[in-house]
Motif scaffolding. Structure first.
Motif, mmCIF file in Angstrom:
data_model
loop_
_atom_site.group_PDB
_atom_site.id
_atom_site.type_symbol
_atom_site.label_atom_id
_atom_site.label_comp_id
_atom_site.label_asym_id
_atom_site.label_seq_id
_atom_site.Cartn_x
_atom_site.Cartn_y
_atom_site.Cartn_z
ATOM 1 N N VAL A 88 6.363 1.265 53.776
ATOM 2 C CA VAL A 88 7.679 1.894 53.881
ATOM 3 C C VAL A 88 8.363 1.920 52.523
ATOM 4 O O VAL A 88 9.024 2.909 52.168
ATOM 5 C CB VAL A 88 8.539 1.173 54.933
ATOM 6 N N ARG A 89 8.195 0.863 51.752
ATOM 7 C CA ARG A 89 8.785 0.843 50.407
ATOM 8 C C ARG A 89 8.272 2.022 49.589
ATOM 9 O O ARG A 89 9.057 2.757 48.968
ATOM 10 C CB ARG A 89 8.443 -0.473 49.706
ATOM 11 N N GLN A 90 6.955 2.231 49.587
ATOM 12 C CA GLN A 90 6.385 3.334 48.819
ATOM 13 C C GLN A 90 6.852 4.680 49.350
ATOM 14 O O GLN A 90 7.121 5.612 48.582
ATOM 15 C CB GLN A 90 4.856 3.244 48.851
ATOM 16 N N LEU A 91 6.985 4.795 50.667
ATOM 17 C CA LEU A 91 7.438 6.050 51.269
ATOM 18 C C LEU A 91 8.890 6.352 50.899
ATOM 19 O O LEU A 91 9.231 7.503 50.602
ATOM 20 C CB LEU A 91 7.284 5.988 52.790
ATOM 21 N N LEU A 92 9.753 5.341 50.916
ATOM 22 C CA LEU A 92 11.155 5.563 50.577
ATOM 23 C C LEU A 92 11.313 5.956 49.112
ATOM 24 O O LEU A 92 12.079 6.874 48.778
ATOM 25 C CB LEU A 92 11.976 4.315 50.889
ATOM 26 N N ILE A 93 10.601 5.278 48.231
ATOM 27 C CA ILE A 93 10.672 5.624 46.808
ATOM 28 C C ILE A 93 10.163 7.044 46.592
ATOM 29 O O ILE A 93 10.759 7.832 45.839
ATOM 30 C CB ILE A 93 9.866 4.604 45.973
ATOM 31 N N HIS A 94 9.052 7.388 47.250
ATOM 32 C CA HIS A 94 8.495 8.733 47.131
ATOM 33 C C HIS A 94 9.484 9.780 47.659
ATOM 34 O O HIS A 94 9.704 10.823 47.011
ATOM 35 C CB HIS A 94 7.189 8.824 47.915
ATOM 36 N N THR A 95 10.101 9.505 48.801
ATOM 37 C CA THR A 95 11.027 10.465 49.395
ATOM 38 C C THR A 95 12.262 10.645 48.523
ATOM 39 O O THR A 95 12.763 11.765 48.360
ATOM 40 C CB THR A 95 11.422 10.013 50.815
ATOM 41 N N LEU A 96 12.770 9.559 47.943
ATOM 42 C CA LEU A 96 13.908 9.672 47.030
ATOM 43 C C LEU A 96 13.552 10.539 45.825
ATOM 44 O O LEU A 96 14.342 11.390 45.392
ATOM 45 C CB LEU A 96 14.352 8.285 46.564
ATOM 46 N N SER A 97 12.375 10.316 45.283
ATOM 47 C CA SER A 97 11.931 11.115 44.143
ATOM 48 C C SER A 97 11.814 12.587 44.515
ATOM 49 O O SER A 97 12.234 13.475 43.754
ATOM 50 C CB SER A 97 10.593 10.578 43.627
ATOM 51 N N GLU A 98 11.256 12.872 45.691
ATOM 52 C CA GLU A 98 11.124 14.254 46.147
ATOM 53 C C GLU A 98 12.490 14.884 46.397
ATOM 54 O O GLU A 98 12.699 16.068 46.105
ATOM 55 C CB GLU A 98 10.276 14.304 47.424
ATOM 56 N N MET A 99 13.407 14.107 46.921
ATOM 57 C CA MET A 99 14.758 14.627 47.139
ATOM 58 C C MET A 99 15.402 15.034 45.817
ATOM 59 O O MET A 99 16.026 16.097 45.713
ATOM 60 C CB MET A 99 15.627 13.577 47.843
ATOM 61 N N LYS A 100 15.258 14.179 44.826
ATOM 62 C CA LYS A 100 15.889 14.483 43.542
ATOM 63 C C LYS A 100 15.287 15.747 42.930
ATOM 64 O O LYS A 100 16.010 16.596 42.399
ATOM 65 C CB LYS A 100 15.743 13.292 42.590
ATOM 66 N N LYS A 101 13.966 15.896 43.029
ATOM 67 C CA LYS A 101 13.311 17.101 42.515
ATOM 68 C C LYS A 101 13.826 18.355 43.219
ATOM 69 O O LYS A 101 13.930 19.422 42.614
ATOM 70 C CB LYS A 101 11.793 17.001 42.714
ATOM 71 N N ALA A 102 14.123 18.208 44.521
ATOM 72 C CA ALA A 102 14.543 19.361 45.327
ATOM 73 C C ALA A 102 16.040 19.630 45.251
ATOM 74 O O ALA A 102 16.526 20.548 45.923
ATOM 75 C CB ALA A 102 14.131 19.137 46.780
ATOM 76 N N GLY A 103 16.775 18.856 44.470
ATOM 77 C CA GLY A 103 18.191 19.139 44.273
ATOM 78 C C GLY A 103 19.135 18.480 45.252
ATOM 79 O O GLY A 103 20.315 18.847 45.324
ATOM 80 N N PRO A 111 20.924 2.536 59.424
ATOM 81 C CA PRO A 111 19.997 1.440 59.106
ATOM 82 C C PRO A 111 19.606 0.597 60.311
ATOM 83 O O PRO A 111 20.425 0.301 61.177
ATOM 84 C CB PRO A 111 20.803 0.598 58.120
ATOM 85 N N PHE A 112 18.343 0.193 60.356
ATOM 86 C CA PHE A 112 17.956 -0.863 61.289
ATOM 87 C C PHE A 112 18.253 -2.222 60.659
ATOM 88 O O PHE A 112 18.410 -3.231 61.357
ATOM 89 C CB PHE A 112 16.467 -0.763 61.646
ATOM 90 N N SER A 113 18.353 -2.241 59.319
ATOM 91 C CA SER A 113 18.677 -3.457 58.577
ATOM 92 C C SER A 113 19.411 -3.057 57.307
ATOM 93 O O SER A 113 18.846 -2.380 56.441
ATOM 94 C CB SER A 113 17.401 -4.231 58.222
ATOM 95 N N VAL A 114 20.672 -3.457 57.196
ATOM 96 C CA VAL A 114 21.446 -3.131 55.997
ATOM 97 C C VAL A 114 20.851 -3.768 54.742
ATOM 98 O O VAL A 114 20.681 -3.098 53.714
ATOM 99 C CB VAL A 114 22.928 -3.522 56.187
ATOM 100 N N PRO A 115 20.495 -5.075 54.765
ATOM 101 C CA PRO A 115 19.915 -5.673 53.553
ATOM 102 C C PRO A 115 18.651 -4.964 53.078
ATOM 103 O O PRO A 115 18.427 -4.822 51.872
ATOM 104 C CB PRO A 115 19.608 -7.115 53.976
ATOM 105 N N PHE A 116 17.834 -4.493 54.027
ATOM 106 C CA PHE A 116 16.593 -3.821 53.642
ATOM 107 C C PHE A 116 16.895 -2.549 52.858
ATOM 108 O O PHE A 116 16.331 -2.308 51.781
ATOM 109 C CB PHE A 116 15.765 -3.488 54.888
ATOM 110 N N TYR A 117 17.784 -1.713 53.375
ATOM 111 C CA TYR A 117 18.037 -0.426 52.710
ATOM 112 C C TYR A 117 18.902 -0.574 51.461
ATOM 113 O O TYR A 117 18.861 0.292 50.574
ATOM 114 C CB TYR A 117 18.655 0.563 53.700
ATOM 115 N N ARG A 118 19.674 -1.645 51.381
ATOM 116 C CA ARG A 118 20.414 -1.893 50.146
ATOM 117 C C ARG A 118 19.449 -2.065 48.964
ATOM 118 O O ARG A 118 19.785 -1.713 47.836
ATOM 119 C CB ARG A 118 21.274 -3.142 50.290
ATOM 120 N N LYS A 119 18.277 -2.619 49.230
ATOM 121 C CA LYS A 119 17.295 -2.798 48.158
ATOM 122 C C LYS A 119 16.899 -1.468 47.529
ATOM 123 O O LYS A 119 16.449 -1.427 46.379
ATOM 124 C CB LYS A 119 16.041 -3.478 48.700
#
Length: 391
Positions: A88-103, A111-119
């Protein structure tokens, strides 16, 4: 390995059903495929097997009146045999990168866990207030002009226009397209829709609700004017022979208790959605700062983003001639900055959740307090963060 998965692939729905503990019959899966046709699904593959997935929903939100391209993160799930391996960590980083490329400029998630997504840079920005009101405490107003009428077929356009007006009262709300209305709103066929009209016959509010087991559950409450709130409350009170209590969810600044003669109903404020700025420089460039024409000032924000490191740096924000422009520079040791903030803190500030001064006073950020107070004056604050949808 990360791979894009077609939304027609049955395996992603099997994983969702398992992870979120729901049972989906084939007909429901086919409906979901149609509802999710605009989404992008990224999967983490272990050989030929789907181990984990993330859905990216293309959205637009209205942030302080500005239409912002927004990426919704949803349906994050992993099969148990592949958990705690970083998929999931790799997927979130990848998705963020793809989002930025797409504008995409910002991203939302529940969130299912606030501390997790804060990371990964998301922060709580939107709360909601849940009410449970005894029916006898719902007021029966006298002398309110206008009327409430149940929606008829082919009047959906009325709801869309009222919702549009409602989004302008808050910041962060979704701009619903026709696909969203069809598959996320009107697909709830069990709900009754009642529309409020003023004395000139103009729609100014609505509720979508159902009565079951002596409870009136309001799925969506939209009230654009104070009188529309009173009309809708009066309409709810007219169900006193059918329901003993009312359940509804409102913005946490909705002031509903002021409309109740007996306000001591159950009220529970709940953290709801997290937000993350995806592209700091692009967002600052279009952000609707309040820029008086007579002022010419500049400020420097140092931003730290541990996940999208290209967002890290110092941003010069210049205000002059009633507008602003932003320039990113590299961090120079020893150079004074107005404030040093993380990506999470910057998100809270620009969404209107917190001010620079508030964060400084609680020792969350450092910098020059005098200039923070001045910069706060450029931030729009009249519209409260709220989101009426879920994904």
């Amino acid at each position: 390995m990360i791979k894009q998965i077609p939304v027609t692939n049955d395996e992603i729905y099997e994983l969702s059903a398992f992870a979120f503990q729901v049972t989906l019959v084939p007909e429901e899966i086919e409906k979901k495929k149609k509802a999710k046709k605009n989404e992008t699904v990224w999967g983490w593959m272990e050989g030929e097997n789907l181990a984990a997935k993330v859905h990216l929903i293309p959205l637009e939100t209205r942030i302080h009146g500005k239409v912002i391209k927004t990426g919704g993160i949803a349906s994050v799930a992993t099969w148990p045999e592949y958990r705690r391996k970083g998929a999931v960590r790799q997927l979130l980083i990848h998705t963020l990168s793809e989002m930025k490329k797409a504008g995409y400029l910002v991203s939302y998630l529940a969130p299912f866990s606030v501390p997790f997504y804060r990371k990964f840079g998301w922060e709580m920005t939107i709360n909601e207030m849940q009410f449970t009101i005894p029916m006898e405490h719902v007021p029966k107003f006298k002398g309110i002009t206008g009327y409430v009428r149940r929606m008829k077929k082919h009047e959906e356009i009325i709801l869309k226009k009222v919702y549009q007006a409602y989004t302008e009262l808050y910041t962060g709300m979704l701009i619903r397209d026709d696909h969203w209305w069809e598959h996320r709103i009107f697909s709830k066929e069990e709900l009754i829709t009642a529309i409020s009209y003023d004395d000139a016959g103009k729609a100014d509010g609505y509720i979508r609700y159902q009565v079951k087991n002596s409870k009136l559950d309001i799925d969506e409450w939209v009230a654009v004017t104070p009188d529309s709130k009173k009309r809708l409350l009066q309409f709810i009170a007219n169900h006193d022979s059918m329901a003993k209590e009312v359940h509804l969810t409102l913005p946490d600044d909705g002031l509903l208790p002021l409309f109740l003669e007996e306000p001591r109903a159950k009220q529970e404020q709940k953290p709801y959605f997290m937000t993350r700025i995806v592209d700091v420089e692009a967002f600052l460039k279009v952000y609707p700062f309040l820029t008086p024409a007579e002022k010419e000032e500049s400020y420097r924000l140092k931003v730290e983003d541990d996940v999208l490191e290209e967002n890290s740096g110092v941003y010069h924000i210049y205000f002059q001639n009633g507008s602003h422009y932003t320039e990113k520079t590299e961090d120079t040791a020893g150079e004074n900055v107005t404030a040093s903030v993380t990506i999470q803190q910057l998100t809270m500030i620009l969404l209107g959740k917190q001010t620079l001064e508030q964060l400084y006073q609680q020792a969350f950020i450092s910098g020059e307090l005098e200039n923070m107070v001045k910069l706060d004056a450029y931030l729009p604050k009249k519209k409260h963060p709220y989101l009426a949808d879920f994904f």
